[in-house]
Design a protein around this motif. Structure first.
Motif, PDB file in Angstrom:
ATOM      1  N   UNK A   1       0.966  -1.045  -0.060  1.00  0.00           N
ATOM      2  CA  UNK A   1      -0.052  -0.006   0.052  1.00  0.00           C
ATOM      3  C   UNK A   1       0.952   1.324   0.025  1.00  0.00           C
ATOM      4  N   UNK A   2       0.627   2.107  -0.972  1.00  0.00           N
ATOM      5  CA  UNK A   2       1.429   3.406  -1.134  1.00  0.00           C
ATOM      6  C   UNK A   2       1.374   4.504  -0.036  1.00  0.00           C
ATOM      7  N   UNK A   3       2.248   5.028   0.534  1.00  0.00           N
ATOM      8  CA  UNK A   3       1.770   6.130   1.559  1.00  0.00           C
ATOM      9  C   UNK A   3       1.670   7.598   0.694  1.00  0.00           C
ATOM     10  N   UNK A   4       1.667   7.454  -0.381  1.00  0.00           N
ATOM     11  CA  UNK A   4       1.578   8.962  -1.015  1.00  0.00           C
ATOM     12  C   UNK A   4       0.432   9.583  -0.847  1.00  0.00           C
ATOM     13  N   UNK A   5       0.600  10.951  -0.797  1.00  0.00           N
ATOM     14  CA  UNK A   5      -0.676  11.770  -0.580  1.00  0.00           C
ATOM     15  C   UNK A   5      -0.762  12.704  -1.976  1.00  0.00           C
TER      16      UNK A   5
ATOM     17  N   UNK B   1       9.273   5.034   3.798  1.00  0.00           N
ATOM     18  CA  UNK B   1      10.395   4.129   4.241  1.00  0.00           C
ATOM     19  C   UNK B   1       9.840   3.278   5.699  1.00  0.00           C
ATOM     20  N   UNK B   2      10.546   2.217   5.914  1.00  0.00           N
ATOM     21  CA  UNK B   2      11.822   1.661   5.308  1.00  0.00           C
ATOM     22  C   UNK B   2      11.560   0.739   4.017  1.00  0.00           C
ATOM     23  N   UNK B   3      10.344   0.878   3.363  1.00  0.00           N
ATOM     24  CA  UNK B   3      10.087  -0.096   2.335  1.00  0.00           C
ATOM     25  C   UNK B   3      10.809   0.426   1.168  1.00  0.00           C
ATOM     26  N   UNK B   4      11.079   1.669   0.839  1.00  0.00           N
ATOM     27  CA  UNK B   4      11.701   2.233  -0.278  1.00  0.00           C
ATOM     28  C   UNK B   4      13.224   1.647  -0.410  1.00  0.00           C
ATOM     29  N   UNK B   5      13.945   1.723   0.851  1.00  0.00           N
ATOM     30  CA  UNK B   5      15.324   1.305   0.911  1.00  0.00           C
ATOM     31  C   UNK B   5      15.409  -0.204   0.935  1.00  0.00           C
ATOM     32  N   UNK B   6      14.292  -0.997   1.572  1.00  0.00           N
ATOM     33  CA  UNK B   6      14.395  -2.469   1.427  1.00  0.00           C
ATOM     34  C   UNK B   6      13.988  -2.896   0.026  1.00  0.00           C
ATOM     35  N   UNK B   7      13.405  -2.095  -0.896  1.00  0.00           N
ATOM     36  CA  UNK B   7      13.129  -2.432  -2.048  1.00  0.00           C
ATOM     37  C   UNK B   7      14.554  -2.421  -2.961  1.00  0.00           C
TER      38      UNK B   7
ATOM     39  N   UNK C   1       6.406  -6.236  -8.922  1.00  0.00           N
ATOM     40  CA  UNK C   1       5.071  -6.281  -9.203  1.00  0.00           C
ATOM     41  C   UNK C   1       4.351  -5.546  -7.899  1.00  0.00           C
ATOM     42  N   UNK C   2       4.932  -5.479  -6.805  1.00  0.00           N
ATOM     43  CA  UNK C   2       4.406  -4.504  -5.598  1.00  0.00           C
ATOM     44  C   UNK C   2       4.659  -3.079  -6.136  1.00  0.00           C
ATOM     45  N   UNK C   3       5.745  -2.607  -6.514  1.00  0.00           N
ATOM     46  CA  UNK C   3       5.890  -1.449  -7.045  1.00  0.00           C
ATOM     47  C   UNK C   3       5.086  -0.894  -8.164  1.00  0.00           C
TER      48      UNK C   3
ATOM     49  N   UNK D   1      15.440   9.772  -4.306  1.00  0.00           N
ATOM     50  CA  UNK D   1      15.115   8.340  -3.635  1.00  0.00           C
ATOM     51  C   UNK D   1      13.603   8.385  -3.364  1.00  0.00           C
ATOM     52  N   UNK D   2      12.793   7.191  -3.914  1.00  0.00           N
ATOM     53  CA  UNK D   2      11.443   7.016  -3.732  1.00  0.00           C
ATOM     54  C   UNK D   2      10.613   7.869  -4.264  1.00  0.00           C
ATOM     55  N   UNK D   3      10.981   8.544  -5.717  1.00  0.00           N
ATOM     56  CA  UNK D   3      10.117   9.355  -6.326  1.00  0.00           C
ATOM     57  C   UNK D   3       9.552   8.445  -7.404  1.00  0.00           C
TER      58      UNK D   3
END
Length: 209
Positions: A1-5, A27-33, A88-90, A167-169
């Protein structure tokens, strides 16, 4: 689930549409990816024929997607690897992000590029291959070191410009961007590992062998 607003959306161009979103995964999902993709994918460094000679590309890459999403570039056909669960999750996070912004999108393939440092690069090009259709939507996720994607107008109607990709954009190149602009990832000193994922829809019926 994205945290983006929705408040994290920034319009870089209105015509053609070019927009940047931040905090796609959080985070931490982006760095883990980033760590997982770096370790688990079968990174390749193919050679492409330019001006009659074979040259290894200055980066590593993986073409991934549905079985029929073959891609032809610089005289070569690329057959996709099966979807990695992290990729696939991304992809699903990107679709969710765009839906929240009022934009419907679907993707059956992704080109992943791995840049080990600031010397590895991508030359000037447009993602305008026939199998992408006349007006594709390209969604590019950036993980790792921040670097700018340089844009220039094909008809030189305005000045070239940078779109910085932290990062994470997520950078969304809407219909018309590939027809009117080119982009490149130029060398940058003192930049570390970066992985980009450019999601797209390949039309199998338009692939030329």
């Amino acid at each position: 689930m994205t945290q983006l607003s929705l408040s994290s959306r920034e319009t870089l161009l209105g015509d053609p549409p070019l927009a940047r979103f931040s905090r796609l995964l959080g985070e931490p999902a982006a760095t883990q990816a980033l760590t997982r993709l770096d370790r688990e994918l079968d990174w390749q460094r193919p050679s492409l024929r330019l001006y009659g000679r074979e040259h290894p590309i200055p980066r590593h890459q993986v073409w991934m997607g549905s079985p029929d999403a073959r891609y032809r570039y610089s005289g070569r056909n690329f057959c996709p690897e099966a979807w990695h669960p992290e990729v696939a999750a991304i992809r699903d996070a990107v679709v969710e992000c765009l839906a929240a912004a009022g934009q419907s999108a679907r993707f059956n393939s992704v080109l992943l590029n791995r840049y080990a440092d600031g010397e590895e690069r991508m030359g000037w090009h447009s993602d305008d291959e026939p199998e992408l259709g006349a007006a594709p939507l390209i969604a590019a996720v950036s993980l790792g070191a921040e670097r700018p994607l340089r844009f220039r107008w094909k008809q030189r109607e305005a000045e070239a410009f940078n779109a910085w990709l932290p990062h994470d954009s997520l950078l969304v190149m809407g219909p018309g961007v590939q027809r009117r602009l080119q982009h490149a990832l130029l060398p940058r000193r003192h930049r570390g590992l970066r992985i980009s994922l450019t999601f797209r829809w390949v039309h199998p019926s338009r692939i030329h062998d």
